[in-house]
Design a protein around this motif. Structure first.
Motif, mmCIF file in Angstrom:
data_model
loop_
_atom_site.group_PDB
_atom_site.id
_atom_site.type_symbol
_atom_site.label_atom_id
_atom_site.label_comp_id
_atom_site.label_asym_id
_atom_site.label_seq_id
_atom_site.Cartn_x
_atom_site.Cartn_y
_atom_site.Cartn_z
ATOM 1 N N THR A 53 0.848 -1.186 0.000
ATOM 2 C CA THR A 53 0.000 0.000 0.000
ATOM 3 C C THR A 53 0.879 1.230 0.000
ATOM 4 O OG1 THR A 53 -1.789 -1.106 1.196
ATOM 5 C CG2 THR A 53 -1.769 1.311 1.248
ATOM 6 N N TRP A 54 0.631 2.128 -0.942
ATOM 7 C CA TRP A 54 1.304 3.424 -0.986
ATOM 8 C C TRP A 54 0.306 4.470 -0.509
ATOM 9 C CZ3 TRP A 54 6.213 5.028 -2.135
ATOM 10 C CH2 TRP A 54 7.089 4.036 -2.569
ATOM 11 N N THR A 55 0.779 5.389 0.311
ATOM 12 C CA THR A 55 -0.042 6.466 0.837
ATOM 13 C C THR A 55 0.591 7.786 0.446
ATOM 14 O OG1 THR A 55 -0.539 5.071 2.762
ATOM 15 C CG2 THR A 55 -1.053 7.425 2.943
ATOM 16 N N PHE A 56 -0.236 8.696 -0.051
ATOM 17 C CA PHE A 56 0.264 10.018 -0.415
ATOM 18 C C PHE A 56 -0.882 11.019 -0.326
ATOM 19 C CE2 PHE A 56 -0.766 7.611 -4.201
ATOM 20 C CZ PHE A 56 -1.565 8.465 -4.940
ATOM 21 N N ALA A 57 -0.559 12.289 -0.436
ATOM 22 C CA ALA A 57 -1.535 13.360 -0.264
ATOM 23 C C ALA A 57 -2.573 13.367 -1.376
ATOM 24 C CB ALA A 57 -0.825 14.710 -0.211
ATOM 25 N N ARG A 58 -3.807 13.541 -0.985
ATOM 26 C CA ARG A 58 -4.889 13.665 -1.966
ATOM 27 C C ARG A 58 -4.638 14.873 -2.868
ATOM 28 N NH1 ARG A 58 -11.261 14.654 -0.546
ATOM 29 N NH2 ARG A 58 -10.348 16.304 0.706
ATOM 30 N N SER A 59 -4.099 15.936 -2.307
ATOM 31 C CA SER A 59 -3.802 17.134 -3.104
ATOM 32 C C SER A 59 -2.743 16.845 -4.173
ATOM 33 C CB SER A 59 -3.357 18.296 -2.208
ATOM 34 O OG SER A 59 -2.183 17.949 -1.508
ATOM 35 N N LEU A 60 -1.823 15.907 -3.900
ATOM 36 C CA LEU A 60 -0.817 15.529 -4.889
ATOM 37 C C LEU A 60 -1.486 14.864 -6.096
ATOM 38 C CD1 LEU A 60 2.171 15.244 -5.724
ATOM 39 C CD2 LEU A 60 2.210 13.086 -4.467
ATOM 40 N N LEU A 61 -2.445 14.003 -5.842
ATOM 41 C CA LEU A 61 -3.177 13.374 -6.944
ATOM 42 C C LEU A 61 -3.915 14.439 -7.748
ATOM 43 C CD1 LEU A 61 -4.155 10.885 -8.477
ATOM 44 C CD2 LEU A 61 -5.997 10.678 -6.784
ATOM 45 N N ASP A 62 -4.541 15.358 -7.070
ATOM 46 C CA ASP A 62 -5.259 16.439 -7.741
ATOM 47 C C ASP A 62 -4.323 17.248 -8.636
ATOM 48 O OD1 ASP A 62 -7.080 18.375 -8.501
ATOM 49 O OD2 ASP A 62 -7.592 18.972 -6.470
ATOM 50 N N GLN A 63 -3.185 17.633 -8.101
ATOM 51 C CA GLN A 63 -2.211 18.416 -8.871
ATOM 52 C C GLN A 63 -1.646 17.600 -10.037
ATOM 53 O OE1 GLN A 63 0.706 19.447 -5.950
ATOM 54 N NE2 GLN A 63 -0.703 20.740 -4.788
ATOM 55 N N GLY A 64 -1.322 16.338 -9.785
ATOM 56 C CA GLY A 64 -0.688 15.495 -10.792
ATOM 57 C C GLY A 64 -1.576 15.141 -11.963
ATOM 58 N N LEU A 65 -2.870 15.272 -11.799
ATOM 59 C CA LEU A 65 -3.774 15.035 -12.927
ATOM 60 C C LEU A 65 -3.709 16.168 -13.946
ATOM 61 C CD1 LEU A 65 -6.820 13.530 -11.051
ATOM 62 C CD2 LEU A 65 -5.515 12.418 -12.871
ATOM 63 N N ARG A 66 -3.222 17.337 -13.512
ATOM 64 C CA ARG A 66 -3.163 18.509 -14.397
ATOM 65 C C ARG A 66 -1.759 18.842 -14.878
ATOM 66 N NH1 ARG A 66 -6.289 20.347 -10.056
ATOM 67 N NH2 ARG A 66 -4.460 21.464 -9.375
ATOM 68 N N ALA A 67 -0.750 18.579 -14.035
ATOM 69 C CA ALA A 67 0.635 18.959 -14.342
ATOM 70 C C ALA A 67 1.557 18.096 -13.499
ATOM 71 C CB ALA A 67 0.855 20.439 -14.029
ATOM 72 N N PRO A 68 2.839 17.986 -13.869
ATOM 73 C CA PRO A 68 3.766 17.203 -13.048
ATOM 74 C C PRO A 68 3.772 17.692 -11.602
ATOM 75 C CG PRO A 68 4.782 17.754 -15.138
ATOM 76 C CD PRO A 68 3.481 18.535 -15.071
ATOM 77 N N ALA A 69 3.718 16.737 -10.666
ATOM 78 C CA ALA A 69 3.667 17.076 -9.243
ATOM 79 C C ALA A 69 4.445 16.040 -8.449
ATOM 80 C CB ALA A 69 2.219 17.127 -8.767
ATOM 81 N N GLY A 70 5.013 16.472 -7.333
ATOM 82 C CA GLY A 70 5.729 15.580 -6.437
ATOM 83 C C GLY A 70 7.230 15.690 -6.601
#
Length: 137
Positions: A53-70
């Motif tokens: 299981t990988w856990t990461f910020a929900r906001s990271l998923l939101d950002q990464g759907l639009r532009a490179p994030a993380g």
């Protein structure tokens, strides 16, 4: 009361030889940890044969759907109009997966229906974090 959502999502694991292997994952969100998203991988997708299981910020998923994030262990970026890449780094190696962008967006929308962005109960998050920190003392 905890409210959780789960979504089965099919991804493609990109191997060293640029071969793509289908992998079924479960993406989860829970009000018990409202800032996080969990991605569960089956044992056959892991090097050691154990579920991961990988856990990461929900906001990271939101950002990464639009532009490179993380910048750390989890990086997310749009690959093309229909796919999003999630890149996971661990001491054991790197996993690069392509997800259908629409499935990730659908999951994110469902999570925001449970807890809107910016409406997370931060007091409970801090309390749980402090409790976990000091329980070991």
């Amino acid at each position: 009361m905890d409210t959780s959502i789960e979504q089965l999502t099919h991804a493609r694991l990109v191997t060293a030889g640029d071969r793509e292997v289908p992998v079924s994952t479960v993406i989860r969100y829970s009000t018990d940890d409202p800032l996080a998203v969990f991605v569960d991988f089956p044992a056959e997708a892991a090097l050691d044969g154990e579920e991961v299981t990988w856990t990461f910020a929900r906001s990271l998923l939101d950002q990464g759907l639009r532009a490179p994030a993380g910048h750390g262990d989890v990086r997310i970026w749009p690959y093309d109009r229909t796919r999003t890449v999630l890149e996971f780094h661990s001491p054991y190696g790197l996993a690069l997966l392509q997800f259908p962008a629409a499935a990730l967006r659908r999951f994110l929308v469902r999570s925001y229906e449970v807890v809107a962005a910016g409406q997370e109960d931060m007091a409970a998050v801090v309390e749980r974090g402090l409790s976990a920190l000091f329980d070991g003392v």
